[in-house]
Design a protein around this motif. Structure first.
Motif, PDB file in Angstrom:
ATOM      1  N   UNK A 196       0.900  -1.211   0.177  1.00  0.00           N
ATOM      2  CA  UNK A 196      -0.068  -0.020  -0.087  1.00  0.00           C
ATOM      3  C   UNK A 196       1.045   1.258   0.181  1.00  0.00           C
ATOM      4  N   UNK A 197       0.583   2.144  -0.978  1.00  0.00           N
ATOM      5  CA  UNK A 197       1.585   3.237  -1.038  1.00  0.00           C
ATOM      6  C   UNK A 197       0.855   4.438  -0.498  1.00  0.00           C
ATOM      7  N   UNK A 198      -0.365   4.648  -0.507  1.00  0.00           N
ATOM      8  CA  UNK A 198      -1.054   5.660   0.383  1.00  0.00           C
ATOM      9  C   UNK A 198      -2.437   5.360   1.017  1.00  0.00           C
ATOM     10  N   UNK A 213      -4.252   3.058  -1.940  1.00  0.00           N
ATOM     11  CA  UNK A 213      -3.348   2.777  -3.173  1.00  0.00           C
ATOM     12  C   UNK A 213      -2.780   1.446  -3.183  1.00  0.00           C
ATOM     13  N   UNK A 214      -2.883   0.756  -3.846  1.00  0.00           N
ATOM     14  CA  UNK A 214      -2.416  -0.767  -3.910  1.00  0.00           C
ATOM     15  C   UNK A 214      -1.465  -0.973  -5.127  1.00  0.00           C
ATOM     16  N   UNK A 283      -4.177 -11.850   1.411  1.00  0.00           N
ATOM     17  CA  UNK A 283      -4.990 -10.972   2.102  1.00  0.00           C
ATOM     18  C   UNK A 283      -3.983  -9.719   2.813  1.00  0.00           C
ATOM     19  N   UNK A 284      -4.710  -8.728   3.053  1.00  0.00           N
ATOM     20  CA  UNK A 284      -3.994  -7.345   3.491  1.00  0.00           C
ATOM     21  C   UNK A 284      -4.451  -6.805   4.567  1.00  0.00           C
ATOM     22  N   UNK A 285      -3.504  -6.781   5.531  1.00  0.00           N
ATOM     23  CA  UNK A 285      -3.952  -5.920   7.058  1.00  0.00           C
ATOM     24  C   UNK A 285      -3.076  -4.744   7.202  1.00  0.00           C
ATOM     25  N   UNK A 286      -3.843  -3.538   7.201  1.00  0.00           N
ATOM     26  CA  UNK A 286      -3.497  -2.218   7.542  1.00  0.00           C
ATOM     27  C   UNK A 286      -3.849  -1.699   8.799  1.00  0.00           C
ATOM     28  N   UNK A 287      -2.842  -1.648   9.730  1.00  0.00           N
ATOM     29  CA  UNK A 287      -3.146  -1.040  10.962  1.00  0.00           C
ATOM     30  C   UNK A 287      -3.021   0.692  11.170  1.00  0.00           C
ATOM     31  N   UNK A 288      -3.273   0.914  12.447  1.00  0.00           N
ATOM     32  CA  UNK A 288      -3.325   2.450  12.791  1.00  0.00           C
ATOM     33  C   UNK A 288      -4.186   3.403  11.883  1.00  0.00           C
ATOM     34  N   UNK A 289      -5.244   2.811  11.307  1.00  0.00           N
ATOM     35  CA  UNK A 289      -6.116   3.558  10.500  1.00  0.00           C
ATOM     36  C   UNK A 289      -7.059   4.469  11.422  1.00  0.00           C
ATOM     37  N   UNK A 290      -6.840   5.835  11.198  1.00  0.00           N
ATOM     38  CA  UNK A 290      -7.706   6.816  11.885  1.00  0.00           C
ATOM     39  C   UNK A 290      -8.342   7.679  11.092  1.00  0.00           C
ATOM     40  N   UNK A 291      -9.410   8.188  11.649  1.00  0.00           N
ATOM     41  CA  UNK A 291     -10.359   8.979  10.733  1.00  0.00           C
ATOM     42  C   UNK A 291     -10.398  10.543  11.437  1.00  0.00           C
TER      43      UNK A 291
END
Length: 300
Positions: A196-198, A213-214, A283-291
């Motif tokens: 993931x780039x962004x 962005x993958x 699979x893809x796991x992305x952490x620290x996702x905030x809004x």
């Protein structure tokens, strides 16, 4: 006859109507000896079976047991923790037998492997279902139909609104301050199938959006997302809808859009975003996702 059935089952434990509990509930009937119930499991996630009857210590049969950790089996509980080796494997079977002479004597479960989501607790009742429970289910069905009719009316009303910026203003999702968005410093979990780039997150009243962005590794097969899940504080899970313009190819990066309805959810985070494809292999796991927080309403 109905009074007799109801009276004999007055103390029986039965599954609550759908929607009243997050736990899975399975009822076993005396004539359902050959029934096989499906239970969804996931690598590394414990799934606990809770029975209303004592189990036989020698009555456990687990197909592919070497790929499971059986944690602290008790008289009425059984916890399975699938290893990472089970990822992508075909379904296996779990069979348990009960200590008493009642019917059914045993129960069989088909364990379906999911890459990201497993059923955390499954309650199993052997009692016959009373008339009151059937009536409660009918009442729940009527209520669910009413809810779906209301949702259908809402969707029809949205179709009557204009598209584009006019529609955003008219729906109340955007005001003169716009829709807050931000680029976040995310964490990509090890051994991710994609890069993931962004990552950009946006927040509007009742909605959350993640743009990712993958990029696929060289020589990778086409990748298409089948499901998305946001897991927040206190393990709150939010299922997302995905818009992917085309399959992801090694030489063709793309932006994936994940939208979640979140009326009453604190959306500052952090969240964990899980993405998976149809066959569950990558699979893809992305952490620290905030809004970003809204000036008013949910997410403050």
């Amino acid at each position: 006859m109905l009074l007799l059935v109801a009276g004999s089952s007055a103390t029986a434990k039965t599954c609550p109507p759908p929607g009243e509990t997050e736990d899975r509930c399975i009822e076993l009937t005396a004539d359902g000896t050959n029934e096989v119930s499906e239970v969804q499991i996931s690598p590394g996630q414990p799934s606990t079976f809770v029975f209303d009857s004592d189990l036989r210590a020698d009555g456990l049969t687990l197909e592919g047991r070497e790929r499971f950790e059986v944690a602290d089996p008790g008289k009425r509980t059984l916890t399975l923790v699938p290893s990472e080796e089970i990822r992508g494997e075909k379904p296996s079977k779990l069979r348990v037998c009960f200590a008493d002479d009642a019917a059914p004597a045993c129960a069989t479960f088909r364990l379906i492997v999911h890459p990201a989501i497993g059923e955390r607790q499954v309650r199993i009742f052997r009692n016959p279902r009373p008339v009151e429970s059937v009536q409660a289910d009918l009442k729940k069905s009527y209520e669910e139909n009413a809810r779906l009719r209301a949702e259908n009316d809402r969707l029809r009303a949205e179709r009557d609104r204009p598209d584009g910026l006019s529609g955003l203003f008219d729906s109340g999702m955007m005001d003169e301050k716009g829709i807050p968005c931000s680029k976040i410093d995310f964490i990509l979990r090890p051994k991710a199938a994609l890069s993931a780039g962004r990552v950009i997150t946006c927040r509007a009243p009742g909605r959350m959006l993640v743009l990712v962005d993958l990029k696929a590794p060289d020589d990778a097969a086409p990748w298409t997302a089948q499901g998305a899940m946001l897991t927040g504080p206190k393990s709150k899970e939010l299922k997302g809808s995905i818009w992917q313009p085309r399959p992801l190819l090694p030489d063709q990066p793309l932006t994936l859009y994940i939208e979640v309805q979140a009326e009453d959810v604190q959306t500052v985070g952090p969240f964990t975003l899980k993405l998976w494809e149809a066959d569950g292999q990558r699979t893809l796991v992305i952490g620290n996702v905030s809004f970003p927080a809204l000036a008013e309403g949910p997410g403050l």
